[in-house]
Design an enzyme around this catalytic site. Structure first.
Site, PDB file in Angstrom:
ATOM      1  N   PRO A  75       0.421  -1.203   0.336  1.00  0.00           N
ATOM      2  CG  PRO A  75      -0.546  -1.296   1.508  1.00  0.00           C
ATOM      3  CD  PRO A  75       0.309  -2.254   0.957  1.00  0.00           C
ATOM      4  CD  GLU A  76       3.772   2.369  -3.862  1.00  0.00           C
ATOM      5  OE1 GLU A  76       3.523   3.786  -4.811  1.00  0.00           O
ATOM      6  OE2 GLU A  76       4.377   1.550  -4.559  1.00  0.00           O
ATOM      7  CG  HIS A  78      -2.958 -13.321   6.909  1.00  0.00           C
ATOM      8  ND1 HIS A  78      -2.707 -13.886   6.059  1.00  0.00           N
ATOM      9  CD2 HIS A  78      -2.274 -13.843   7.553  1.00  0.00           C
ATOM     10  CE1 HIS A  78      -2.369 -14.549   5.968  1.00  0.00           C
ATOM     11  NE2 HIS A  78      -2.230 -15.294   6.905  1.00  0.00           N
ATOM     12  NE  ARG A 130       6.202  -9.957   4.214  1.00  0.00           N
ATOM     13  CZ  ARG A 130       7.470  -9.626   3.368  1.00  0.00           C
ATOM     14  NH1 ARG A 130       7.341  -9.060   2.442  1.00  0.00           N
ATOM     15  NH2 ARG A 130       8.293  -8.946   3.765  1.00  0.00           N
TER      16      ARG A 130
END
Ligand SMILES: [Zn+2]
Length: 281
Positions: A2-3, A92, A112
Protein backbone atom coordinates in the site's frame (compact mmCIF):
# COMPACT_ATOMS: atom_id res chain seq x y z
CA UNK A 1 2.38 -2.74 -1.03
CA UNK A 2 0.00 0.00 0.00
CA UNK A 3 1.26 3.43 -1.07
CA UNK A 4 -0.65 6.71 -0.88
CA UNK A 5 -3.35 5.83 -3.48
CA UNK A 6 -4.05 2.45 -1.87
CA UNK A 7 -4.30 3.95 1.63
CA UNK A 8 -6.54 6.78 0.32
CA UNK A 9 -8.74 4.12 -1.32
CA UNK A 10 -8.95 2.28 2.02
CA UNK A 11 -9.93 5.52 3.80
CA UNK A 12 -12.62 6.34 1.22
CA UNK A 13 -13.98 2.81 1.58
CA UNK A 14 -13.93 2.90 5.38
CA UNK A 15 -15.49 6.35 5.80
CA UNK A 16 -19.12 5.50 4.89
CA UNK A 17 -18.95 2.31 6.96
CA UNK A 18 -17.38 3.82 10.09
CA UNK A 19 -18.06 7.56 10.42
CA UNK A 20 -21.01 8.27 12.72
CA UNK A 21 -21.08 4.66 13.92
CA UNK A 22 -20.54 3.51 17.49
CA UNK A 23 -17.93 0.83 18.06
CA UNK A 24 -19.71 -1.84 20.04
CA UNK A 25 -16.37 -3.55 20.57
CA UNK A 26 -12.79 -3.03 19.44
CA UNK A 27 -10.70 -6.20 19.57
CA UNK A 28 -6.93 -6.48 19.21
CA UNK A 29 -6.28 -10.03 18.02
CA UNK A 30 -2.52 -9.57 17.69
CA UNK A 31 -0.76 -7.27 20.20
CA UNK A 32 2.48 -7.70 18.21
CA UNK A 33 1.36 -4.82 15.95
CA UNK A 34 0.77 -2.39 18.83
CA UNK A 35 3.06 0.60 19.25
CA UNK A 36 3.19 2.50 22.56
CA UNK A 37 -0.07 1.15 23.99
CA UNK A 38 -1.48 -2.08 25.36
CA UNK A 39 -4.38 -4.07 23.94
CA UNK A 40 -6.39 -3.33 27.12
CA UNK A 41 -5.92 0.45 26.73
CA UNK A 42 -6.86 0.63 23.08
CA UNK A 43 -9.81 -1.75 23.52
CA UNK A 44 -11.07 0.32 26.47
CA UNK A 45 -10.81 3.60 24.51
CA UNK A 46 -12.43 2.15 21.41
CA UNK A 47 -15.23 0.16 23.05
CA UNK A 48 -18.46 2.22 23.02
CA UNK A 49 -16.80 5.17 21.23
CA UNK A 50 -18.31 6.92 18.24
CA UNK A 51 -16.14 7.26 15.12
CA UNK A 52 -16.13 10.95 14.13
CA UNK A 53 -13.70 10.87 11.17
CA UNK A 54 -11.50 8.58 9.07
CA UNK A 55 -8.58 10.36 7.40
CA UNK A 56 -5.24 9.68 5.77
CA UNK A 57 -1.85 11.14 6.63
CA UNK A 58 0.74 9.83 4.15
CA UNK A 59 0.36 6.06 4.44
CA UNK A 60 -1.33 6.24 7.86
CA UNK A 61 -5.05 5.68 8.47
CA UNK A 62 -6.32 7.90 11.31
CA UNK A 63 -9.62 6.88 12.95
CA UNK A 64 -10.81 9.71 15.23
CA UNK A 65 -13.07 8.81 18.15
CA UNK A 66 -15.57 11.21 19.76
CA UNK A 67 -16.03 11.86 23.48
CA UNK A 68 -12.32 12.49 24.12
CA UNK A 69 -11.46 8.87 23.28
CA UNK A 70 -8.52 9.90 21.08
CA UNK A 71 -7.44 8.53 17.71
CA UNK A 72 -6.49 5.08 16.49
CA UNK A 73 -3.70 5.16 13.90
CA UNK A 74 -3.10 2.13 11.67
CA UNK A 75 -0.18 1.86 9.26
CA UNK A 76 -0.87 -0.95 6.76
CA UNK A 77 2.85 -1.00 5.75
CA UNK A 78 3.62 -4.00 3.46
CA UNK A 79 0.64 -6.36 3.66
CA UNK A 80 -2.02 -4.66 5.81
CA UNK A 81 -5.53 -3.92 4.61
CA UNK A 82 -9.11 -3.34 5.76
CA UNK A 83 -12.07 -5.55 4.92
CA UNK A 84 -15.77 -4.67 4.94
CA UNK A 85 -16.52 -8.14 3.60
CA UNK A 86 -15.33 -11.25 5.45
CA UNK A 87 -11.58 -11.51 4.76
CA UNK A 88 -10.38 -14.31 2.52
CA UNK A 89 -7.75 -15.31 5.09
CA UNK A 90 -9.37 -14.98 8.55
CA UNK A 91 -6.16 -16.20 10.21
CA UNK A 92 -4.59 -12.83 9.29
CA UNK A 93 -7.15 -10.69 11.20
CA UNK A 94 -5.20 -8.45 13.61
CA UNK A 95 -7.87 -5.94 14.70
CA UNK A 96 -11.65 -6.06 14.44
CA UNK A 97 -14.13 -3.21 14.82
CA UNK A 98 -17.53 -4.44 15.92
CA UNK A 99 -20.28 -1.93 15.03
CA UNK A 100 -23.60 -1.63 16.83
CA UNK A 101 -26.18 -0.40 14.34
CA UNK A 102 -26.23 -1.92 11.80
CA UNK A 103 -24.48 -4.82 13.48
CA UNK A 104 -21.41 -5.58 11.38
CA UNK A 105 -17.66 -6.01 11.64
CA UNK A 106 -14.79 -4.20 9.93
CA UNK A 107 -11.53 -6.15 9.92
CA UNK A 108 -7.87 -5.13 9.67
CA UNK A 109 -5.76 -8.00 8.29
CA UNK A 110 -2.00 -8.21 7.85
CA UNK A 111 -0.36 -11.37 6.48
CA UNK A 112 3.25 -10.48 7.36
CA UNK A 113 2.46 -8.57 10.60
CA UNK A 114 4.60 -5.58 9.55
CA UNK A 115 1.77 -3.08 10.09
CA UNK A 116 1.52 -0.82 13.15
CA UNK A 117 -1.43 0.03 15.37
CA UNK A 118 -1.21 2.96 17.81
CA UNK A 119 -3.51 5.08 19.93
CA UNK A 120 -3.10 8.82 20.58
CA UNK A 121 -5.00 10.85 23.19
CA UNK A 122 -5.91 13.59 20.67
CA UNK A 123 -5.90 14.16 16.93
CA UNK A 124 -3.19 16.80 17.55
CA UNK A 125 -1.00 14.15 19.21
CA UNK A 126 -1.47 11.89 16.18
CA UNK A 127 -0.61 14.81 13.87
CA UNK A 128 2.51 15.58 15.89
CA UNK A 129 3.63 11.92 15.77
CA UNK A 130 3.14 11.98 12.01
CA UNK A 131 5.07 15.23 11.62
CA UNK A 132 7.96 13.81 13.68
CA UNK A 133 8.38 10.73 11.51
CA UNK A 134 7.27 11.81 7.99
CA UNK A 135 7.63 14.67 5.57
CA UNK A 136 4.57 16.48 4.18
CA UNK A 137 1.90 14.44 2.41
CA UNK A 138 2.72 14.05 -1.30
CA UNK A 139 -0.71 15.46 -2.28
CA UNK A 140 -0.36 18.48 0.03
CA UNK A 141 3.30 19.52 -0.38
CA UNK A 142 3.75 22.87 -2.15
CA UNK A 143 6.02 23.24 -5.22
CA UNK A 144 8.40 25.49 -3.25
CA UNK A 145 8.67 23.07 -0.33
CA UNK A 146 9.30 20.15 -2.70
CA UNK A 147 12.04 22.12 -4.52
CA UNK A 148 13.68 23.08 -1.23
CA UNK A 149 13.66 19.51 0.08
CA UNK A 150 15.11 18.11 -3.15
CA UNK A 151 17.83 20.77 -3.31
CA UNK A 152 19.32 19.49 -0.05
CA UNK A 153 20.35 16.02 -1.24
CA UNK A 154 22.56 14.71 -4.02
CA UNK A 155 21.02 11.23 -3.78
CA UNK A 156 19.22 9.93 -6.86
CA UNK A 157 15.81 11.50 -7.43
CA UNK A 158 13.95 8.17 -7.31
CA UNK A 159 15.12 7.01 -3.85
CA UNK A 160 14.65 10.61 -2.67
CA UNK A 161 11.00 10.65 -3.79
CA UNK A 162 10.51 7.36 -1.95
CA UNK A 163 12.07 8.71 1.27
CA UNK A 164 9.04 9.23 3.53
CA UNK A 165 10.92 11.89 5.51
CA UNK A 166 11.20 14.01 2.35
CA UNK A 167 7.56 13.57 1.36
CA UNK A 168 5.08 10.96 2.51
CA UNK A 169 3.18 8.53 0.33
CA UNK A 170 5.22 7.61 -2.76
CA UNK A 171 6.64 4.11 -3.22
CA UNK A 172 8.28 2.22 -6.07
CA UNK A 173 5.38 1.96 -8.55
CA UNK A 174 4.37 5.63 -8.40
CA UNK A 175 7.97 6.92 -8.35
CA UNK A 176 8.56 5.23 -11.73
CA UNK A 177 5.35 6.67 -13.15
CA UNK A 178 5.93 10.20 -11.80
CA UNK A 179 9.50 10.32 -13.16
CA UNK A 180 8.40 9.09 -16.59
CA UNK A 181 5.64 11.68 -16.70
CA UNK A 182 8.07 14.46 -15.71
CA UNK A 183 10.73 13.15 -18.18
CA UNK A 184 13.39 12.91 -15.44
CA UNK A 185 15.96 10.08 -15.28
CA UNK A 186 15.59 8.13 -12.00
CA UNK A 187 19.31 8.45 -11.20
CA UNK A 188 19.52 12.23 -11.58
CA UNK A 189 20.93 13.75 -8.38
CA UNK A 190 17.89 15.29 -6.64
CA UNK A 191 19.77 18.56 -6.13
CA UNK A 192 20.50 18.88 -9.88
CA UNK A 193 16.86 19.41 -10.92
CA UNK A 194 16.02 22.74 -12.53
CA UNK A 195 13.10 24.99 -11.55
CA UNK A 196 11.19 23.81 -14.60
CA UNK A 197 11.80 20.17 -13.64
CA UNK A 198 10.59 20.89 -10.09
CA UNK A 199 7.35 22.21 -11.54
CA UNK A 200 6.94 19.25 -13.90
CA UNK A 201 7.65 16.85 -11.05
CA UNK A 202 5.20 18.52 -8.66
CA UNK A 203 2.45 18.47 -11.29
CA UNK A 204 3.19 14.82 -12.15
CA UNK A 205 3.01 13.76 -8.49
CA UNK A 206 -0.49 15.20 -8.15
CA UNK A 207 -1.67 13.91 -11.52
CA UNK A 208 -0.34 10.36 -11.10
CA UNK A 209 -1.51 9.94 -7.50
CA UNK A 210 -5.00 11.26 -8.28
CA UNK A 211 -5.26 9.02 -11.35
CA UNK A 212 -4.20 6.06 -9.19
CA UNK A 213 -6.78 6.96 -6.53
CA UNK A 214 -9.46 7.10 -9.25
CA UNK A 215 -8.35 3.58 -10.31
CA UNK A 216 -8.49 2.43 -6.65
CA UNK A 217 -4.75 1.76 -6.49
CA UNK A 218 -2.45 -0.99 -7.73
CA UNK A 219 -2.76 -4.73 -7.07
CA UNK A 220 -0.36 -7.49 -7.95
CA UNK A 221 0.19 -10.98 -6.53
CA UNK A 222 -1.77 -11.60 -3.35
CA UNK A 223 -1.12 -8.03 -2.14
CA UNK A 224 -3.36 -5.00 -1.79
CA UNK A 225 -7.14 -5.28 -2.20
CA UNK A 226 -9.87 -2.66 -1.70
CA UNK A 227 -12.11 -2.88 1.40
CA UNK A 228 -14.46 -4.98 -0.73
CA UNK A 229 -11.68 -7.45 -1.60
CA UNK A 230 -11.31 -6.19 -5.18
CA UNK A 231 -8.13 -5.48 -7.13
CA UNK A 232 -7.13 -1.89 -7.89
CA UNK A 233 -7.00 -0.99 -11.58
CA UNK A 234 -3.96 1.30 -11.91
CA UNK A 235 -1.52 -1.34 -13.25
CA UNK A 236 -3.86 -1.89 -16.20
CA UNK A 237 -3.29 1.72 -17.34
CA UNK A 238 0.14 2.81 -16.08
CA UNK A 239 3.12 3.48 -18.36
CA UNK A 240 6.19 2.07 -16.61
CA UNK A 241 6.06 -0.32 -13.66
CA UNK A 242 5.88 -3.97 -14.75
CA UNK A 243 6.40 -3.09 -18.43
CA UNK A 244 10.13 -3.77 -18.92
CA UNK A 245 10.96 -4.46 -22.61
CA UNK A 246 7.56 -3.21 -23.80
CA UNK A 247 7.22 -0.07 -25.97
CA UNK A 248 7.33 3.28 -24.21
CA UNK A 249 4.00 5.14 -24.64
CA UNK A 250 6.00 8.33 -25.24
CA UNK A 251 8.45 7.30 -28.00
CA UNK A 252 7.85 3.62 -28.79
CA UNK A 253 11.36 2.60 -27.69
CA UNK A 254 11.86 -0.27 -25.22
CA UNK A 255 11.24 0.45 -21.53
CA UNK A 256 14.29 -0.46 -19.48
CA UNK A 257 13.88 -2.57 -16.33
CA UNK A 258 16.95 -2.18 -14.14
CA UNK A 259 18.29 -1.68 -10.63
CA UNK A 260 19.62 1.65 -9.42
CA UNK A 261 21.75 2.76 -6.48
CA UNK A 262 19.86 3.24 -3.21
CA UNK A 263 17.08 0.83 -4.18
CA UNK A 264 18.59 -2.62 -3.91
CA UNK A 265 16.04 -5.37 -4.40
CA UNK A 266 13.38 -3.24 -6.10
CA UNK A 267 13.19 -2.83 -9.88
CA UNK A 268 13.21 0.53 -11.63
CA UNK A 269 11.47 1.08 -14.98
CA UNK A 270 12.24 4.04 -17.20
CA UNK A 271 12.61 5.11 -20.83
CA UNK A 272 16.22 6.01 -21.71
CA UNK A 273 14.97 8.24 -24.56
CA UNK A 274 12.18 10.16 -22.81
CA UNK A 275 14.14 10.34 -19.53
CA UNK A 276 17.69 11.20 -20.72
CA UNK A 277 20.69 10.73 -18.42
CA UNK A 278 21.63 14.42 -18.20
CA UNK A 279 24.55 15.10 -15.84
CA UNK A 280 24.86 11.50 -14.61
CA UNK A 281 28.39 10.13 -14.41
ZN1 LIG B 1 10.14 6.92 -24.38
Amino acid sequence: MPELPEVETMVRGLRPALVGQTLHRLTIHDPFLLQGCTAEEIERQGGGAKVTAVDRRGKWVVIALGGCRGSIVIQPRMTGGFWLVPPDRPQHVRVSFGLKRPERTVWFCDARRLGKVAWYATVDDAEAAFARSQGPDALIITPDDLALRLSKTSRGIKPTLMDQKILAGIGNIYADEVLFQSRIHPERPASSLTAEEHNRLHAAIGEVLNRAIAAEGSSFDAGYRTVLGLEGGFLAQNAMYGRGGKPCPGCGGAILKTKIAGLIGRPTHYCPTCQPAIGIR
